[in-house]
Scaffold this active site. Structure first.
Site, mmCIF file in Angstrom:
data_model
loop_
_atom_site.group_PDB
_atom_site.id
_atom_site.type_symbol
_atom_site.label_atom_id
_atom_site.label_comp_id
_atom_site.label_asym_id
_atom_site.label_seq_id
_atom_site.Cartn_x
_atom_site.Cartn_y
_atom_site.Cartn_z
ATOM 1 N N ARG A 1 -100.984 -24.427 -12.870
ATOM 2 C CA ARG A 1 -99.963 -25.314 -12.332
ATOM 3 C C ARG A 1 -100.444 -25.888 -10.999
ATOM 4 O O ARG A 1 -101.302 -25.329 -10.337
ATOM 5 C CB ARG A 1 -98.666 -24.548 -12.087
ATOM 6 N N LYS B 1 -101.839 -10.327 -13.009
ATOM 7 C CA LYS B 1 -101.696 -11.439 -13.959
ATOM 8 C C LYS B 1 -102.640 -11.260 -15.153
ATOM 9 O O LYS B 1 -103.849 -11.183 -14.999
ATOM 10 C CB LYS B 1 -101.993 -12.738 -13.216
ATOM 11 N N ARG C 1 -93.077 -14.894 -5.205
ATOM 12 C CA ARG C 1 -93.840 -13.698 -4.838
ATOM 13 C C ARG C 1 -92.874 -12.553 -4.601
ATOM 14 O O ARG C 1 -91.757 -12.764 -4.133
ATOM 15 C CB ARG C 1 -94.626 -13.931 -3.545
HETATM 16 P P1 ATP Z 1 -98.924 -17.959 -9.192
HETATM 17 O O1 ATP Z 1 -99.378 -17.210 -10.401
HETATM 18 O O2 ATP Z 1 -99.922 -17.994 -8.100
HETATM 19 O O3 ATP Z 1 -97.558 -17.621 -8.764
HETATM 20 P P2 ATP Z 1 -98.735 -20.096 -10.892
HETATM 21 O O4 ATP Z 1 -97.953 -19.311 -11.849
HETATM 22 O O5 ATP Z 1 -98.294 -21.470 -10.634
HETATM 23 O O6 ATP Z 1 -98.804 -19.413 -9.515
HETATM 24 P P3 ATP Z 1 -100.837 -20.795 -12.521
HETATM 25 O O7 ATP Z 1 -100.851 -22.213 -12.235
HETATM 26 O O8 ATP Z 1 -100.192 -20.308 -13.774
HETATM 27 O O9 ATP Z 1 -100.247 -20.028 -11.307
HETATM 28 O O10 ATP Z 1 -102.334 -20.269 -12.529
HETATM 29 C C1 ATP Z 1 -103.242 -20.609 -11.484
HETATM 30 C C2 ATP Z 1 -103.491 -19.397 -10.598
HETATM 31 O O11 ATP Z 1 -103.783 -18.257 -11.400
HETATM 32 C C3 ATP Z 1 -104.714 -19.564 -9.724
HETATM 33 O O12 ATP Z 1 -104.344 -20.080 -8.472
HETATM 34 C C4 ATP Z 1 -105.307 -18.159 -9.589
HETATM 35 O O13 ATP Z 1 -104.734 -17.481 -8.494
HETATM 36 C C5 ATP Z 1 -104.809 -17.474 -10.823
HETATM 37 N N1 ATP Z 1 -105.847 -17.341 -11.848
HETATM 38 C C6 ATP Z 1 -106.871 -18.174 -12.188
HETATM 39 N N2 ATP Z 1 -107.573 -17.688 -13.207
HETATM 40 C C7 ATP Z 1 -107.003 -16.507 -13.553
HETATM 41 C C8 ATP Z 1 -107.260 -15.523 -14.531
HETATM 42 N N3 ATP Z 1 -108.273 -15.615 -15.406
HETATM 43 N N4 ATP Z 1 -106.448 -14.440 -14.562
HETATM 44 C C9 ATP Z 1 -105.438 -14.274 -13.715
HETATM 45 N N5 ATP Z 1 -105.125 -15.186 -12.766
HETATM 46 C C10 ATP Z 1 -105.898 -16.291 -12.682
#
Ligand code: ATP
Length: 331
Positions: free
Chosen positions: A121, A186, A322
């Site tokens: 995102r 995650k 968070r």
């Molecule tokens: P957040 O998870 O930070 O609250 P978000 O849900 O918007 O925000 P996404 O856009 O779903 O996050 O995913 C992008 C973020 O996920 C990146 O900024 C990084 O921190 C994290 N990320 C990137 N690759 C991976 C991965 N393989 N596994 C887990 N997290 C990852």
């Protein structure tokens, strides 16, 4: 990924040693070309052992993505999907959005071994080396407009949680709006992008990244705690079977969502909610924050936050959540 690197990867996938000489002979190229192909694979995150006198070997066998294998695992559901597997694309979501604009039918799936520009995102990057994750996008067509599709990412989260539990992952949880966590870290990311008119119909491209077996190098790049299925299930699952299972669950959840919206999935989402009744902080696009206690989600997938000023609801949009405490209920 160049054709030679792709072909060398197919041979190395069995986890056995392959000498540079044998690989060169098999591909009718020089040993230097093989060496370059191996370097190319390493640059994509693949760990490759090199032993003088024996050759190259992967740390463990790797089942490469294979459309026929996914279709076998889909069984009678195979006819619902049109699956394309590529070695390399910039972003499966970006390419599938282009296919959607060109008229591709709902149920079109694009999976890739390697994304050169995997997206999350808000322009964030999604990191995964070759073979470390399952990354794919699914196109789904809805008769309704985008306004009626709030809660879609949450419905996708429920489908993923169901599929991962069926694969043997214990204690999977959902973080609003769209992450799948394991023990507070995650495990999967979801990126849903919509195209169409305000009143419909709408093409939704659901992009999913599931960590299967992350290398230390990839973990270092991620910038937040990450989990993989090797830990959550005790062993890394076959990615072709995993893709089939996730597609079947997505089909079920999206069919239900198309008919009745998010409401029938809400209770289940809340059972997976990792922040239920925990203190959390929401961060908005302008950098301002709001803290409070997480009180679940509404029938359209909005987040309910209990603040000093009362219960407030927030649409997913561009909000990041968070945990306000150092640990949450999954820890
Ligand atoms: P957040 O998870 O930070 O609250 P978000 O849900 O918007 O925000 P996404 O856009 O779903 O996050 O995913 C992008 C973020 O996920 C990146 O900024 C990084 O921190 C994290 N990320 C990137 N690759 C991976 C991965 N393989 N596994 C887990 N997290 C990852």
């Amino acid at each position: 990924m160049k054709a030679l690197a792709s072909s060398v990867l197919k041979r190395l996938a069995d986890g056995s040693f392959h000498s540079g000489e044998a690989l060169a002979r098999a591909h009718e190229v020089s040993r230097a070309s093989v060496w370059h192909a191996v370097r190319e694979l390493e640059a994509m995150g693949l760990g490759i052992y090199k032993v003088r006198g024996r050759g190259y070997r992967l740390p463990q066998p790797l089942t490469l993505l294979d459309r026929a294998a996914v279709e076998r695992h889909l069984g009678t559901n195979a006819g619902r999907f049109a699956i394309d597997v590529r070695n390399e694309v910039a972003s499966t979501n970006a390419v599938l959005l282009e296919h959607a604009a060109a008229g591709a039918p709902g149920g079109t799936v694009l999976a890739a071994e390697w994304q050169t520009g995997g997206r999350g995102r808000l322009g964030r990057a999604w990191h995964a080396g070759v073979g470390e994750a399952l990354t794919f996008s699914l196109l789904w067509r809805f008769a309704r407009g985008a306004g009626a599709l709030s809660g879609l990412s949450l419905a996708v989260g429920v489908a993923l949680a169901r599929a991962l539990e069926a694969e043997g992952a214990q204690a999977v949880g959902l973080k609003w709006p769209n992450d799948v966590l394991w023990r507070g870290r995650k495990l999967c990311g979801i990126l849903t992008e919509l195209a169409g008119d305000a009143l419909g119909p709408t093409a939704a491209v659901v992009g999913i990244g599931i960590n299967v077996r992350l290398s230390d190098a990839t973990r270092d790049r991620i910038g937040q705690p990450a989990a993989d299925l090797e830990s959550a299930c005790g062993a890394a699952p076959d990615r072709n079977r995993l893709l089939a299972r996730v597609l079947i669950e997505l089909h079920r959840a999206l069919d239900s969502f198309a008919q009745s919206g998010f409401e029938p999935l809400r209770a289940e989402w809340q059972r997976y909610h990792v922040h239920r009744d925990c203190r959390v902080t929401l961060t908005f696009p302008d950098g301002t924050r709001q803290s409070g206690r997480a009180r679940g989600v509404t029938e359209d997938g909005s987040f309910l936050l209990e603040t000093r000023a009362g219960l407030k609801r927030y649409h997913s949009g561009e909000i990041s959540l968070r945990s306000a405490a150092t640990t949450n209920r999954q820890d």
